[in-house]
Design a protein around this motif. Structure first.
Motif, PDB file in Angstrom:
ATOM      1  N   LEU A  36       0.852  -1.197   0.000  1.00 14.52           N
ATOM      2  CA  LEU A  36       0.000   0.000   0.000  1.00 14.52           C
ATOM      3  C   LEU A  36       0.886   1.245   0.000  1.00 14.52           C
ATOM      4  CD1 LEU A  36      -2.906   1.280   0.477  1.00 14.52           C
ATOM      5  CD2 LEU A  36      -2.391   1.135   2.928  1.00 14.52           C
ATOM      6  N   ARG A  37       0.595   2.163  -0.927  1.00  9.81           N
ATOM      7  CA  ARG A  37       1.230   3.486  -0.897  1.00  9.81           C
ATOM      8  C   ARG A  37       0.076   4.485  -1.047  1.00  9.81           C
ATOM      9  NH1 ARG A  37       6.758   4.055  -2.243  1.00  9.81           N
ATOM     10  NH2 ARG A  37       6.515   2.178  -3.536  1.00  9.81           N
ATOM     11  N   PRO A  38      -0.621   4.776   0.054  1.00  9.54           N
ATOM     12  CA  PRO A  38      -1.885   5.520  -0.029  1.00  9.54           C
ATOM     13  C   PRO A  38      -1.688   6.946  -0.526  1.00  9.54           C
ATOM     14  CG  PRO A  38      -1.198   5.291   2.265  1.00  9.54           C
ATOM     15  CD  PRO A  38      -0.260   4.454   1.449  1.00  9.54           C
ATOM     16  N   HIS A  39      -2.704   7.463  -1.162  1.00  9.43           N
ATOM     17  CA  HIS A  39      -2.609   8.806  -1.732  1.00  9.43           C
ATOM     18  C   HIS A  39      -2.752   9.864  -0.641  1.00  9.43           C
ATOM     19  CE1 HIS A  39      -1.903  11.011  -5.254  1.00  9.43           C
ATOM     20  NE2 HIS A  39      -2.330  10.071  -6.061  1.00  9.43           N
ATOM     21  N   ALA A  40      -1.693  10.661  -0.464  1.00  9.64           N
ATOM     22  CA  ALA A  40      -1.709  11.719   0.548  1.00  9.64           C
ATOM     23  C   ALA A  40      -2.447  12.955   0.058  1.00  9.64           C
ATOM     24  CB  ALA A  40      -0.286  12.086   0.944  1.00  9.64           C
ATOM     25  N   LYS A  41      -2.835  12.979  -1.230  1.00 11.54           N
ATOM     26  CA  LYS A  41      -3.635  14.114  -1.704  1.00 11.54           C
ATOM     27  C   LYS A  41      -4.968  14.164  -0.963  1.00 11.54           C
ATOM     28  CE  LYS A  41      -6.062  12.031  -5.676  1.00 11.54           C
ATOM     29  NZ  LYS A  41      -7.455  12.454  -5.464  1.00 11.54           N
ATOM     30  N   THR A  42      -5.412  13.038  -0.454  1.00 11.53           N
ATOM     31  CA  THR A  42      -6.652  12.998   0.329  1.00 11.53           C
ATOM     32  C   THR A  42      -6.577  13.949   1.513  1.00 11.53           C
ATOM     33  OG1 THR A  42      -7.132  10.719  -0.254  1.00 11.53           O
ATOM     34  CG2 THR A  42      -8.077  11.508   1.811  1.00 11.53           C
ATOM     35  N   HIS A  43      -5.460  13.896   2.249  1.00  9.93           N
ATOM     36  CA  HIS A  43      -5.410  14.599   3.542  1.00  9.93           C
ATOM     37  C   HIS A  43      -4.364  15.706   3.617  1.00  9.93           C
ATOM     38  CE1 HIS A  43      -1.924  12.037   4.276  1.00  9.93           C
ATOM     39  NE2 HIS A  43      -2.664  10.958   4.033  1.00  9.93           N
ATOM     40  N   ARG A  44      -3.290  15.604   2.826  1.00 11.33           N
ATOM     41  CA  ARG A  44      -2.209  16.599   2.842  1.00 11.33           C
ATOM     42  C   ARG A  44      -1.642  16.833   4.251  1.00 11.33           C
ATOM     43  NH1 ARG A  44      -3.510  20.975  -2.016  1.00 11.33           N
ATOM     44  NH2 ARG A  44      -2.502  19.614  -3.489  1.00 11.33           N
ATOM     45  N   CYS A  45      -1.721  15.823   5.086  1.00 10.76           N
ATOM     46  CA  CYS A  45      -1.359  15.959   6.499  1.00 10.76           C
ATOM     47  C   CYS A  45      -0.224  14.988   6.824  1.00 10.76           C
ATOM     48  CB  CYS A  45      -2.595  15.653   7.342  1.00 10.76           C
ATOM     49  SG  CYS A  45      -2.279  15.545   9.105  1.00 10.76           S
ATOM     50  N   PRO A  46       0.976  15.498   7.092  1.00 11.76           N
ATOM     51  CA  PRO A  46       2.122  14.614   7.353  1.00 11.76           C
ATOM     52  C   PRO A  46       1.891  13.632   8.502  1.00 11.76           C
ATOM     53  CG  PRO A  46       2.878  16.857   6.960  1.00 11.76           C
ATOM     54  CD  PRO A  46       1.384  16.913   7.036  1.00 11.76           C
TER      55      PRO A  46
END
Lengths: 366, 366
Positions: A36-46
């Motif tokens: 899994l390499r989930p999309h961080a565009k969803t949350h933009r939260c480190p």
């Protein structure tokens, strides 16, 4: 601080639900033998990215270079930038980023761009990890599957400063197909050319260590593909109305993942018996879907947008009419652009605020 | 730095057009014998507010307390907060703000709220300037015109810590009526009860020093009302597609004010002959209108949203097909929520970047 003291409108993350979502997805990909390499565009939260990685993810996908720069600054590694980086100044930013985070990958769909990346990598003395972006029918970016993808891959492997890692194919047009069987059929049809392209890469000895794709909608569909190595699903961590309504394998709603994200509002006006106004409007919610936010556990009211800063609640059950100062939470229609409106997310567990996390890459579409 | 070097997607302000818009509105209200307190919710940018005031505005209207807090921090005075402030913690923030900026005004539409404001003002030793918010048919916030407004005003004047300044009536439902004559008819009908209420205030000796209202769409309509003292038009300073299409007094488009705001994008993919992808999508533009962004001086392409970070250009004239790396600017459909996506606005004059201004109140809907 308590949940009821948060200034509104505010973005709230239900920690119990969020943590269960991370666990469920981790278990799911493990059982399927995928990564899994989930999309961080969803949350933009480190901080969310950090927890996804702690739960087993390889890293995160970033829609944009700007997002990736922020994630790197916060120590998040294993990045895949899923939009082509094409201008000279952006390519320079990319090589600087890769000097700091050498495992970062970027997609390509154009030979001219491959050339520009290779020249910059040589000049800046870095090796760029490259994935071929394949259009699997989403009609967005991506080279055509088959011969065109092969030709581009050959161009990549001929450049010493570039390292070909594999293929990406995002079937965004399948993500929200309603009904699990219909969605499965659509995604299989879309992903078949990607799998065939993978086979041709292997036959020709082109590197294809990674084949990435998949959405939250197809998380339990695309894992059936033997040739897919990793999922990029993003929304699963918090969910939204748009994904809930597409239906799950055994349910009319997608319920494997829980609705963890809400927007808290306050009733600021009760001008008439059939109407109450909350302080969340076009600037508090995503507005790109054809349906409105939904009040959480608040029967007897429906929400309608009423300008930049107001939502109009139509009171269908007078016995449950909201009062001045009442707090009402809503599920947002679409999580990604909703996160992008807020500088912070308030992490709540029941009535308690546990933490406040920076949406540090908010606005970083550059 | 030049216009072409700005990282995209980015918000651009054409300074020539912007300055002419400020001049035109200033001249218009002067000629009409009215005042202007433009809505800062449009831009959330203290530097724009400063220039509006330098051009003659009394101050700015703020949709929210959070916006007003930022404007005060940047030295902007003459604020009118146009949404009711109702929770105890928000009221405490308001009295703190008023201690710093005593000329700040706030609207009320509820007797219970009047009571809460008065008590907080006494406790915190400030005088609160209050306007009665009247619903002129917009069906948002606001007390009903006539007797209900009078009763609320009496409740205000009986409280020593509150100072009644007058009336506000925002006919948002008239702002975008297409066709100037039709809009005039709609606005006159909407504003008539406000004018009648004003007359009753005067007859009863209730203070009515200020009567505020009006939008960019009705800027040359509401000034005909003898009883209106100031306009709250906001979008005029930058304009947007939604206002342009409503038509002006002598034109099919509203052309008194110029389209000064654009979103600059870059072509990041040219995957097929009939399609090019730009790097601006749902997170780069407002999405609350039923029509898409419009390419500026770029015939032969139409824009469609294609996800969070992409716009799909359909190429209708192959001879004008965009090339990889090309920059294309777009007029946003709706200026207010577009500004709210960006931390800064790039001020350009021709090819040159003159200044970069902070959209310091972005996200401050609280």
């Amino acid at each position: 601080m308590t949940r009821d003291e948060i200034p509104t409108p505010a973005l709230l993350l239900d920690m119990d639900r969020f943590e269960r979502n991370l666990e469920r997805m981790a278990k799911h990909v493990r059982a399927a033998g995928k990564q899994l390499r989930p999309h961080a565009k969803t949350h933009r939260c480190p901080e969310i990215a950090r927890r996804q990685i702690a739960a087993g993810a390889l890293g995160v996908a970033c829609a944009k270079l700007g997002e990736a720069e922020v994630m790197t600054r916060f120590g998040i590694h294993g990045l895949l930038i899923t939009t082509e980086v094409v201008t000279p100044s952006a390519i320079r930013r990319l090589t600087r980023l890769v000097a700091e985070a050498p495992d970062t990958m970027v997609v390509v769909d154009n030979a001219e761009n491959v050339d520009a990346l290779a020249r910059a990598a040589v000049e800046d003395r870095v090796t760029l990890n490259v994935m071929i972006d394949v259009d699997v029918g989403n009609r967005r970016t991506g080279v055509q599957p088959g011969e065109a993808a092969l030709a581009l891959a050959r161009a990549v492997v001929h450049r010493g400063a570039l390292r070909l890692r594999g293929l990406q194919g995002y079937a965004g047009h399948c993500a929200h197909v309603t009904g699990w069987e219909q969605r499965r059929e659509a995604s299989r049809a879309a992903m078949a050319p990607l799998m065939q392209t993978r086979a041709r890469f292997e036959a020709e000895g082109l590197p294809v260590e990674i084949v990435a794709g998949g959405s939250t909608g197809t998380h339990d569909i695309d894992v059936e593909l033997a040739g897919l190595t990793e999922l990029q699903s993003g929304s699963y961590c918090v969910m939204d109305l748009d994904y809930r309504r597409i239906g799950g394998r055994a349910d009319d709603a997608l319920t494997e993942f829980e609705m963890a994200l809400t927007v808290a509002t306050t009733v600021v006006s009760v001008p008439t018996a059939d109407r109450a106004m909350v302080d969340g409007g076009l600037k508090a919610f995503s507005t790109d879907k054809p349906f409105p936010p939904e009040a959480v556990e608040c029967p007897g009211v429906t929400y309608g947008f009423a300008g930049d800063e107001h939502g109009r609640l139509t009171i269908t059950d007078p016995a449950r009419a909201p009062r001045l100062g009442d707090r009402i939470e809503f599920f947002p229609p679409h999580c990604d652009p909703t996160f992008n409106l807020y500088d912070r997310v308030w992490c709540v567990r029941g009535p308690r605020v546990e933490q406040v996390w920076d949406v540090a890459a908010r606005g970083r579409s550059d």
